[in-house]
Design a protein around this motif. Structure first.
Motif, PDB file in Angstrom:
ATOM      1  N   THR A   1      20.285  19.184 -15.609  1.00 59.73           N
ATOM      2  CA  THR A   1      19.250  19.268 -16.922  1.00 59.73           C
ATOM      3  C   THR A   1      19.930  19.594 -18.176  1.00 59.73           C
ATOM      4  OG1 THR A   1      17.451  19.965 -15.290  1.00 59.73           O
ATOM      5  CG2 THR A   1      17.216  20.132 -17.681  1.00 59.73           C
ATOM      6  N   VAL A   2      20.021  18.756 -18.960  1.00 63.06           N
ATOM      7  CA  VAL A   2      20.628  19.371 -20.466  1.00 63.06           C
ATOM      8  C   VAL A   2      19.735  19.120 -21.578  1.00 63.06           C
ATOM      9  CG1 VAL A   2      22.989  18.431 -19.753  1.00 63.06           C
ATOM     10  CG2 VAL A   2      21.389  17.003 -20.959  1.00 63.06           C
ATOM     11  N   GLU A   3      19.654  20.051 -22.344  1.00 59.17           N
ATOM     12  CA  GLU A   3      19.133  20.208 -23.367  1.00 59.17           C
ATOM     13  C   GLU A   3      19.734  20.312 -24.976  1.00 59.17           C
ATOM     14  OE1 GLU A   3      15.467  23.058 -23.618  1.00 59.17           O
ATOM     15  OE2 GLU A   3      16.656  23.722 -25.478  1.00 59.17           O
ATOM     16  N   ARG A   4      19.276  19.631 -25.914  1.00 58.38           N
ATOM     17  CA  ARG A   4      19.893  19.868 -27.179  1.00 58.38           C
ATOM     18  C   ARG A   4      18.793  19.831 -28.457  1.00 58.38           C
ATOM     19  NH1 ARG A   4      23.673  21.356 -25.009  1.00 58.38           N
ATOM     20  NH2 ARG A   4      25.815  20.414 -24.842  1.00 58.38           N
ATOM     21  N   SER A   5      19.040  20.799 -29.328  1.00 55.58           N
ATOM     22  CA  SER A   5      18.169  20.788 -30.423  1.00 55.58           C
ATOM     23  C   SER A   5      19.096  20.529 -31.683  1.00 55.58           C
ATOM     24  CB  SER A   5      17.561  22.120 -30.590  1.00 55.58           C
ATOM     25  OG  SER A   5      16.575  22.357 -29.638  1.00 55.58           O
ATOM     26  N   PHE A   6      18.470  19.636 -32.500  1.00 56.39           N
ATOM     27  CA  PHE A   6      19.569  19.396 -33.781  1.00 56.39           C
ATOM     28  C   PHE A   6      18.545  19.082 -34.977  1.00 56.39           C
ATOM     29  CE2 PHE A   6      18.451  15.128 -32.718  1.00 56.39           C
ATOM     30  CZ  PHE A   6      18.196  15.094 -31.322  1.00 56.39           C
ATOM     31  N   ARG A   7      19.391  19.221 -35.989  1.00 59.07           N
ATOM     32  CA  ARG A   7      18.380  18.927 -37.385  1.00 59.07           C
ATOM     33  C   ARG A   7      19.106  17.830 -38.183  1.00 59.07           C
ATOM     34  NH1 ARG A   7      15.094  19.592 -40.784  1.00 59.07           N
ATOM     35  NH2 ARG A   7      15.268  20.674 -42.870  1.00 59.07           N
TER      36      ARG A   7
ATOM     37  N   THR B   1      15.464  16.682 -24.043  1.00 58.54           N
ATOM     38  CA  THR B   1      16.054  17.409 -22.845  1.00 58.54           C
ATOM     39  C   THR B   1      16.047  16.185 -21.848  1.00 58.54           C
ATOM     40  OG1 THR B   1      14.598  19.126 -22.903  1.00 58.54           O
ATOM     41  CG2 THR B   1      15.520  18.808 -20.849  1.00 58.54           C
ATOM     42  N   ALA B   2      17.137  15.776 -21.118  1.00 59.53           N
ATOM     43  CA  ALA B   2      17.336  15.143 -19.919  1.00 59.53           C
ATOM     44  C   ALA B   2      17.547  15.355 -18.655  1.00 59.53           C
ATOM     45  CB  ALA B   2      18.596  13.994 -20.567  1.00 59.53           C
ATOM     46  N   TYR B   3      16.795  14.931 -17.802  1.00 62.12           N
ATOM     47  CA  TYR B   3      17.157  15.322 -16.331  1.00 62.12           C
ATOM     48  C   TYR B   3      17.831  14.109 -15.671  1.00 62.12           C
ATOM     49  CZ  TYR B   3      13.206  18.077 -18.058  1.00 62.12           C
ATOM     50  OH  TYR B   3      12.273  19.070 -18.829  1.00 62.12           O
ATOM     51  N   ALA B   4      18.702  14.509 -14.798  1.00 59.82           N
ATOM     52  CA  ALA B   4      19.470  13.454 -14.304  1.00 59.82           C
ATOM     53  C   ALA B   4      19.926  13.915 -12.750  1.00 59.82           C
ATOM     54  CB  ALA B   4      20.923  13.321 -14.991  1.00 59.82           C
ATOM     55  N   ASP B   5      20.257  12.705 -12.180  1.00 59.14           N
ATOM     56  CA  ASP B   5      20.574  13.009 -10.583  1.00 59.14           C
ATOM     57  C   ASP B   5      22.034  13.463 -10.633  1.00 59.14           C
ATOM     58  OD1 ASP B   5      20.989   9.335 -10.032  1.00 59.14           O
ATOM     59  OD2 ASP B   5      22.246  10.874 -10.782  1.00 59.14           O
ATOM     60  N   ALA B   6      22.687  13.695  -9.643  1.00 62.32           N
ATOM     61  CA  ALA B   6      24.048  14.154  -9.209  1.00 62.32           C
ATOM     62  C   ALA B   6      24.983  13.572 -10.098  1.00 62.32           C
ATOM     63  CB  ALA B   6      24.350  14.149  -7.824  1.00 62.32           C
TER      64      ALA B   6
ATOM     65  N   GLY C   1      14.693  11.091 -16.183  1.00 62.57           N
ATOM     66  CA  GLY C   1      13.412  11.371 -17.026  1.00 62.57           C
ATOM     67  C   GLY C   1      14.125  12.086 -18.362  1.00 62.57           C
ATOM     68  N   MET C   2      13.187  11.837 -19.335  1.00 57.96           N
ATOM     69  CA  MET C   2      13.491  12.682 -20.799  1.00 57.96           C
ATOM     70  C   MET C   2      12.453  13.020 -21.373  1.00 57.96           C
ATOM     71  SD  MET C   2      14.988  10.371 -24.041  1.00 57.96           S
ATOM     72  CE  MET C   2      16.940  10.486 -23.894  1.00 57.96           C
ATOM     73  N   GLU C   3      12.366  14.025 -22.019  1.00 62.42           N
ATOM     74  CA  GLU C   3      11.574  14.601 -23.006  1.00 62.42           C
ATOM     75  C   GLU C   3      11.991  14.782 -24.205  1.00 62.42           C
ATOM     76  OE1 GLU C   3       8.864  17.907 -21.191  1.00 62.42           O
ATOM     77  OE2 GLU C   3      10.519  18.387 -20.314  1.00 62.42           O
ATOM     78  N   CYS C   4      11.097  14.822 -25.326  1.00 65.54           N
ATOM     79  CA  CYS C   4      11.569  15.175 -26.754  1.00 65.54           C
ATOM     80  C   CYS C   4      10.446  15.551 -27.533  1.00 65.54           C
ATOM     81  CB  CYS C   4      12.275  13.940 -27.324  1.00 65.54           C
ATOM     82  SG  CYS C   4      11.252  12.517 -28.046  1.00 65.54           S
TER      83      CYS C   4
END
Lengths: 782, 164, 275
Positions: free
Chosen positions: A174-180, A291-296, A302-305
């Motif tokens: 699971t990775v998450e990034r915030s940006f402007r 945020t992205a949810y990924a397999d191995a 799936g993705m959320e924003c």
């Protein structure tokens, strides 16, 4: 393919007038008796207007809101759920809602005199607490921009599709990034301008405006002015760049039009650069968390924003402010095969000028979103950034591909483009160089950005009609007319302000009728002579107006062939058109003969000619979901971690816009867009202080890329035709601007990785890089 | 008010003008030569660049009064000039203009650097163009066009004169 | 924007200029190339009733040696210096600096005197003249005075010039043939005002070691310890230079976020002396 038809890199036919200084921009229009307008603008971001005092002796030349009898308000609406409309006053009344908002118009016999008079107007204000940033807007108990709203949220959009819960549960990474992405200005080199004049012979108000959408402007302006459309003529002459800026109903246009009618004299207003940087509808101003949810293996499940857009104080007409948030969210999944999605886009208002779509329109943010997340995922999985994307791309055999956000990706090979972009920058060599280290201590970084651009989309079901806004494209028209001396006039409802339509549309006509493009006039921009189309935007002109031109020219083939066959005394089926002549089995006639017969010698015509004769009107409805151009960008940067400077030392673009009508001009669109994107990435920011005062009000403070800033770009094209567009053509106008912020951000962060520093804010200025390095150092970084 | 006498594109123009009138507004409004464009009025964007006494200057921050008795050459003033014709041809072939608004300033700057700098190369062209803003082309085509003209001139100078 | 109403004059000689200024009771401004004042007039930030144009006064456009210094007329343009049209007393430093000022079109009109009188803190000539320990000659009707540029500039856009006074010359001491100089700057874009600039000069024969830091918003400052270290190093920067630079940056009140940038630029200027 010849030197003139589709695929020919024909140098532009319209260049001569610009090279010789004979262009006609609004500021070049001088009418007898013309007066000039200047505006008194609010010095405050948020204030009540207490009193306006006109200078003694100039009362007849100074106008405020109360004087504009018969003028309505500019009201932009949308059918987005929960959308709050707002009135954009022509001249401020009651309250001013951004610094630079026009309050009073002064008229003088010269621009300098108008400014002198404006300088003597006194306006008394009572300042109110300003809502400066999106965070200010969202705070509970915040000052209200629009008192009647109750909060500062213009619209709050949500989009969900697929089983995100399952994706989260199955995720290994699971990775998450915030940006402007900070506010910018489109900075067309010609500022906004208009000239209005009342034609008493035709009982018509003629308004020259630097604008991309002559017909929609006619519709909207007639409503605000309260006059019927047939009595309003809009002429958009040569326009010095626009990129989306010159698409709204401007207060100044309404004021100048009203003044021309009231004073029965022509009135001109030409914006100056300071005004432009202070009060123009500007653009971008976003925050996003993805945020992205990924397999191995790194395949995204799936993705959320969550996106926040600061749209400034007002909704421009016809594009209300809510669209950008929706587009940012709706394109966040990019070229990737993602089957679960949750998105939210909140558009807030603030005491800044209106937010307006600018080249790329929210897609640069989406691209930044999906591309920084891809890099984050690559790091988490431990594979390289090219490989992670290859694992996630929609594949050609899946197309047409219906995405999770209801886009239909029509054709293309994202993997091929990305791999080629990596080849063009010689990725292995760059990685070796990166490992080796630079003698000057700079850090090398590589970044990629793969994205699609939805172009020429139409009515519905997921297009403009869904938003319920005041501009919905449908059938785009064109008129083709063969003249009495055998040359051609094409009339379209789009507008060319740099795109080269006078050349490329003539190339399309050549493809069908065989007429030398140098004998073709392409006319647009004048509501008296242009058919009713919606204008140039969303990279649509070639597909929509181009399609209509092809249809109209095909319609003309009939009567031309019929008359030609009659003159040549042969069967219609035995004639063909090329090189400006009609050829039969035993000879040929030039098109001038055809024109002569129709217009001057009906005795030479065959029986049963259609009364339309040598004029054909056609319409073309592009494929509503649009057609999807795409690109892969690869950036190589050298970052000086102590000075903070970022130099782009190599850049590659592999673009695919289907069949290119004029490759030379397509290249110009991509490189031009690239320079705008480079500005977005590294240079351009419209800054405001904590009182909402704009602080980048000259070109010394608002820095746009110049020649030394632009690296040489390795540009290649793939041509995968769209199955849904005539000749397989796709749009390209905005493409170049979408990729650079993502590619360069990824490259900079790749460079800074050894220092454990990162920057997720554009523009990536030297001071932001230094601050990131300092932060990392004090946090115990390398 | 004063009367200025300025030789514009070879012709003497004598006009009464306000002291505060800029040279840009003088050529545009008084000489009706609207090819010189005004993009910022603070000397940064370069769209207003024209030649004054043979040198490129920002006409938006030059007073017409300060140009009294000077020679001014605007974008309209290069008919039959072989160097400018070569620049026009190169700009057209390389697609070095789109909306055309920056073009007059670009042409003046290109003309000056090609005339003045014998060892122009791509890097130097970039730097010399640094004072002319363009939002449409991304500059690479303009740099290429100027490089083309320079290469033509170098080749021509290297060609031995024909006999006879 | 257009300027507020004004009247323009162009006296033939400096005496005419001084008369006009004296008689104007503070409402007149001198204009040379107009590259700084022009935009201010257009923005209406400056609204003088009178503009007195000095750009074509011969006496202000010439150069002459005065002992060991070159007296440069205040109206000599950056372009003329760039093109090597004035005598070179700084071993090419002034020519190098001139070439990096803004753009050619600006250099064709902008003048060295105008640049110093306007005193934008990031103006290239400010830092250069301070590094060279140059002076300005100021003329008024009562007489003449001379000030070191370092003393002439008191703040951002603020100088010691008084009403009815004009810079007539910039006096640049000649560097000896064995002197060395170094220069480096960082600007966001080529031609922009520099965010950081440094000039270092070592002239052993004259006992001169001066390192000057230029910043965007504060006037250029002599870096005391760095200059002393340079002298101690005999003009060949040693390992001690960096510590001296850091000490100077601290005492100059440089913002922490800008330290690394200024330090790098100064060190590069020092290293540049070796080439």
């Amino acid at each position: 393919m010849s030197g003139f038809g589709i695929g020919a890199s024909l140098p532009r036919l319209e260049d001569a007038r610009f090279l010789e200084g004979r262009g006609q921009f609004c500021a070049d229009v001088a009418l007898p008796g013309m007066l000039h307008a200047a505006f008194v603008r609010s010095p405050h971001a948020h204030a009540r207007i207490l009193a306006i005092r006109k200078p003694v002796g100039f009362e007849e030349q100074v106008f405020c809101a109360a004087d504009l009898a018969g003028v309505g308000r500019i009201r932009s609406t949308a059918k987005l759920p929960g959308f709050k409309p707002s009135d954009w006053p022509v001249l401020a009344a009651g309250k001013v809602k951004h610094a630079g908002e026009p309050v009073v118009m002064a008229i003088g016999s010269t621009p300098a005199e108008a400014e002198d008079i404006a300088a003597q107007v006194e306006v008394e204000f009572a300042q109110l607490p300003p809502v400066v940033s999106m965070w200010d807007a969202l705070k509970s108990g915040a000052s209200l921009v629009h008192d009647e709203w109750g909060d500062n949220v213009l619209v709050d959009l949500k989009l969900e599709n697929g089983d995100l819960a399952a994706a989260k549960a199955a995720a290994v990474h699971t990775v998450e990034r915030s940006f402007r992405m900070n506010r910018m200005h489109p900075l067309a080199l010609e500022g906004r301008a208009c000239v209005a004049s009342y034609d008493s012979r035709l009982d018509e108000l003629v308004v020259y405006v630097a604008h991309q959408l002559p017909v929609p402007l006619q519709i909207g302006l007639s409503q605000v002015l309260g006059i019927s459309q047939r009595r309003l003529r809009i002429i958009a002459p040569d326009v010095g760049g626009s990129f989306g800026l010159k698409t709204y109903i401007e207060s100044e246009t309404v004021c100048v039009a009203w003044a021309a009618m009231k004073l029965r004299r022509p009135v001109r207003w030409v914006q100056d650069r300071y005004e432009s940087l202070v009060c123009d509808a500007n653009c971008r101003d976003y925050h996003a968390k993805v945020t992205a949810y990924a397999d191995a293996s790194g395949k995204v499940l799936g993705m959320e924003c969550d996106v926040i857009v600061d749209s400034g104080a007002y909704s421009p007409w016809p594009w209300p402010a809510g669209i950008e948030g929706g587009l940012a969210m709706g394109n966040m999944q990019g070229c990737y095969d993602i089957r679960a999605f949750r998105g939210r886009a909140i558009n807030v208002v603030s005491n800044k000028p209106a937010g307006q779509p600018f080249r790329g329109v929210a897609r640069p943010l989406s691209c930044l979103g999906h591309e920084v997340v891809m890099d984050a995922l690559a790091e988490a999985v431990g594979i390289d950034p090219v490989e992670i994307r290859l694992r996630n791309f929609v594949r050609p055999e899946q197309m047409p591909y219906a995405s999770i956000t209801k886009k239909t990706l029509d054709s293309g090979n994202y993997s091929a483009a990305l791999k080629r972009s990596a080849e063009l920058i010689d990725l292995p060599a760059v990685r070796a160089r990166q490992k080796k280290g630079e003698p000057d201590g700079r850090l090398i970084g590589v970044g990629f950005a793969s994205f699609y651009e939805q172009t020429a989309y139409g009515t519905g079901p997921f297009g403009y009609a869904l938003w319920g806004i005041e501009l919905v494209p449908g059938m785009e028209p064109a008129v083709a007319r063969l003249t009495g001396d055998g040359e051609l006039i094409l009339e379209v409802g789009t507008h060319s302000h740099g795109q080269g339509h006078e050349t490329v549309f003539a190339q399309l006509a050549y493809e069908v009728l065989g007429i030398d493009p140098r004998k073709v006039s392409v006319r647009f921009g004048d509501t008296s002579t242009s058919p009713v189309g919606t204008g140039t935007y969303t990279s649509r002109s070639m597909v929509s107006a181009g399609g209509a031109i092809v249809e109209a020219c095909r319609l003309l083939q009939g009567p031309i062939s019929k008359i030609g066959a009659h003159l040549l005394q042969c069967q219609e089926a035995d004639v063909s058109l090329r090189d400006g002549r009609v050829f039969g089995p035993r000879g040929s006639v030039e098109l001038a003969e055809i024109g002569r017969a129709w217009y001057h010698h009906p005795e030479d015509l065959p029986e049963k000619m259609d009364v339309a004769g040598l004029t054909a009107t056609a319409g073309h409805k592009p494929h509503d979901p649009g057609v999807f151009a795409y690109s892969a960008h690869a950036a190589v940067v050298a970052v000086d971690p102590e000075v903070g400077s970022v130099e782009v030392i190599d850049y590659a673009i592999v673009a695919d816009c289907g069949k290119r009508v004029n490759p030379l001009l397509v290249e110009g669109q991509v490189i031009g867009g690239f320079s705008n994107g480079l500005g977005n990435a590294l240079y351009e920011e419209s800054t405001y202080d904590d009182q909402g005062q704009p602080t980048a009000t000259t070109l010394a403070d608002y820095t746009a890329p110049t020649a030394p800033s632009i690296p040489d770009v390795k540009l290649e094209f793939i041509e995968t035709p769209s199955p849904y567009a005539m000749f397989g053509i796709k749009g390209i106008g905005e493409n170049g601007a979408i990729g650079p912020p993502a590619a360069i951000a990824n490259a900079v962060n790749d460079a800074l990785r050894p220092l454990k520093a990162s920057v997720f804010e554009t523009p990536i200025t030297a001071s932001r890089v230094r601050a990131a390095v300092m932060r990392a150092r004090s946090a115990g970084g390398a | 008010m004063r009367t200025v006498n300025i030789r514009v594109n070879g012709k003497l123009v004598s006009r009464p003008v306000e002291d505060r009138l800029s040279l840009a507004d003088f050529v545009r409004d008084h000489c009706l030569l609207t090819g010189t464009h005004v993009g910022c009025e603070h000397g940064v964007c370069g769209a207003c660049t024209l030649l004054m006494d043979g040198k490129p200057v920002r006409s938006c921050i030059t007073l017409a009064a300060a140009a009294d008795e000077c020679d001014v050459r605007t974008v309209e003033g290069y008919r039959d000039d072989p160097l400018m014709q070569a620049i026009h041809a190169a700009f057209n072939l390389r697609h070095a203009l789109q909306c055309g608004f920056c073009t007059p300033g670009m042409l003046a700057t290109a003309y000056d650097m090609l005339s003045r700098i014998p060892d122009l190369d791509r890097d130097r062209i970039r730097i010399e163009l640094g004072g002319n803003l363009c939002r449409c082309t991304g500059y690479l085509s303009i740099i290429q066009a100027i490089e083309d003209v320079h290469a033509q001139r170098v080749a021509k100078a290297a060609t031995p004169p024909s006999k006879g | 924007m257009k300027p507020a109403p004004l009247s323009y004059s162009r006296p033939e000689a400096l005496s005419g200029v001084l008369d006009a200024l004296r008689q104007s009771s503070g409402d007149a401004r001198v204009i040379a190339g107009g590259q700084s004042l022009g935009p201010m007039l257009n923005f209406r930030i400056a609204q003088p009733r009178q503009l007195v144009d000095i750009s074509r006064i011969d006496a202000l456009c010439t150069t002459a040696m005065e002992g060991d210094a070159l007296a440069i007329g205040a109206c000599v343009t950056h372009a003329r210096i760039e093109d090597g049209e004035i005598p070179d007393v700084t071993l090419g430093l002034m020519r190098h600096i001139a070439r990096g000022i803004a753009y050619r079109a600006v250099r064709n009109r902008g003048t060295i005197g105008g640049s110093l009188a306007h005193a934008d803190p990031a103006a290239d000539w400010l830092a250069t003249m301070i590094a060279l320990d140059a002076s300005v000659r100021l003329q008024s009707t009562p007489g003449v005075r001379q000030l070191k540029v370092a003393d002439f500039v008191v703040g951002a856009l603020d100088t010691q010039i008084v009403e009815a006074e004009v810079i007539s010359h910039v006096l640049v001491p000649r560097l000896t043939a064995s002197a060395r100089w170094g220069h480096n700057k960082y600007a966001k874009k080529s031609g922009d005002f520099a965010e950081s600039a440094a000039i270092s000069i070592f002239d052993g024969e004259r006992g001169v070691a001066r390192v000057v830091l230029g910043r965007r918003a504060e006037p250029p400052a002599l870096m005391q310890r760095t200059s002393e270290q340079l002298a101690a190093d005999g003009g060949r920067p040693s390992g001690g230079a960096e510590a001296a630079v850091e000490a100077d940056l601290r005492s100059l009140g440089v913002k922490p976020g800008d330290w690394t940038m200024h330090r790098v630029i100064v060190m590069r200027a020092l290293r540049d002396m070796a080439t």
